[in-house]
Design a protein around this motif. Structure first.
Motif, PDB file in Angstrom:
ATOM      1  N   CYS A  14       1.326  -1.017   0.090  1.00  0.00           N
ATOM      2  CA  CYS A  14       0.100  -0.337   0.118  1.00  0.00           C
ATOM      3  C   CYS A  14       0.585   1.136   0.354  1.00  0.00           C
ATOM      4  O   CYS A  14       0.037   1.809  -0.388  1.00  0.00           O
ATOM      5  N   CYS A  63      -1.841  -1.914   4.704  1.00  0.00           N
ATOM      6  CA  CYS A  63      -1.471  -4.024   3.663  1.00  0.00           C
ATOM      7  C   CYS A  63      -1.064  -4.687   5.200  1.00  0.00           C
ATOM      8  O   CYS A  63      -1.013  -6.032   4.885  1.00  0.00           O
ATOM      9  N   CYS A  86       4.345  -4.820   5.817  1.00  0.00           N
ATOM     10  CA  CYS A  86       5.612  -4.452   5.899  1.00  0.00           C
ATOM     11  C   CYS A  86       5.667  -4.779   7.848  1.00  0.00           C
ATOM     12  O   CYS A  86       6.338  -3.864   8.206  1.00  0.00           O
ATOM     13  N   CYS A 145       5.832   0.657   7.913  1.00  0.00           N
ATOM     14  CA  CYS A 145       6.050   1.892   7.502  1.00  0.00           C
ATOM     15  C   CYS A 145       5.198   3.241   8.604  1.00  0.00           C
ATOM     16  O   CYS A 145       5.039   4.631   8.385  1.00  0.00           O
TER      17      CYS A 145
HETATM   18 FE1  FES Z   1       1.089  -1.278   3.777  1.00  0.00          FE
HETATM   19 FE2  FES Z   1       2.399  -0.465   5.909  1.00  0.00          FE
HETATM   20  S1  FES Z   1       0.594  -0.662   5.739  1.00  0.00           S
HETATM   21  S2  FES Z   1       3.043  -0.524   3.828  1.00  0.00           S
END
Ligand code: FES
Length: 106
Positions: free
Chosen positions: A40, A46, A49, A86
Motif C-alpha cells: 500500500c 496492507c 511491512c 511504515c
Molecule cells: Fe502497507 Fe505498511 S501497511 S506498507
C-alpha cells in the motif's frame, strides 16, 4: 545519525545509517532489504511491512489504532513486538533500532 538493523527472513542482517525522521519501511525498500513488500506504499492498509521490533521499541511511538487493526490481518503471527514498519520513523533519541522482518507478508 541512527542505525537501523534489519534481520531479514533468511537471517541476513543489513545495517543502515539513517538521518532523524527516516521511515523504517521506506529505508528498507530503498536499500533492497528482503521481505518488506509494502503493497500500500505506507498507508497502513496492507500489513505487508510487518516487523518485530527486537531493540529500541521503548523509544518508538505507541501503536496507533489503525496500525493495531491492520496487524490483526498480518499473515505472519502477531507478537507483542509486532509493528508496521511504515508507521515507524526513527527519532534522534534512537541510537540503534533492530527489527526482524516477518517471514510471511502476503
Ligand atoms: Fe502497507 Fe505498511 S501497511 S506498507
Amino acid at each position: 545519525m541512527s542505525t537501523i538493523v534489519y534481520v531479514e527472513p533468511g537471517g541476513q542482517r543489513t545495517t543502515i545509517e539513517v538521518e532523524p525522521g527516516a521511515n523504517v519501511m521506506r529505508t528498507a525498500v530503498g536499500h533492497g532489504v528482503a521481505g518488506i513488500v509494502a503493497e500500500c506504499g505506507g498507508a497502513a492498509m496492507c500489513a505487508t511491512c510487518h516487523v518485530y521490533v527486537e531493540d529500541g521499541a521503548d523509544l518508538l511511538p505507541p501503536l496507533g489504532e489503525v496500525e493495531d487493526e491492520m496487524l490483526e490481518s498480518a499473515l505472519a503471527e502477531r507478537l507483542s513486538n509486532s509493528r508496521l514498519s511504515c508507521q515507524l520513523n526513527v527519532t534522534s533519541n534512537i541510537d540503534v533500532l533492530v527489527v526482524r522482518v516477518a517471514d510471511q507478508q502476503s
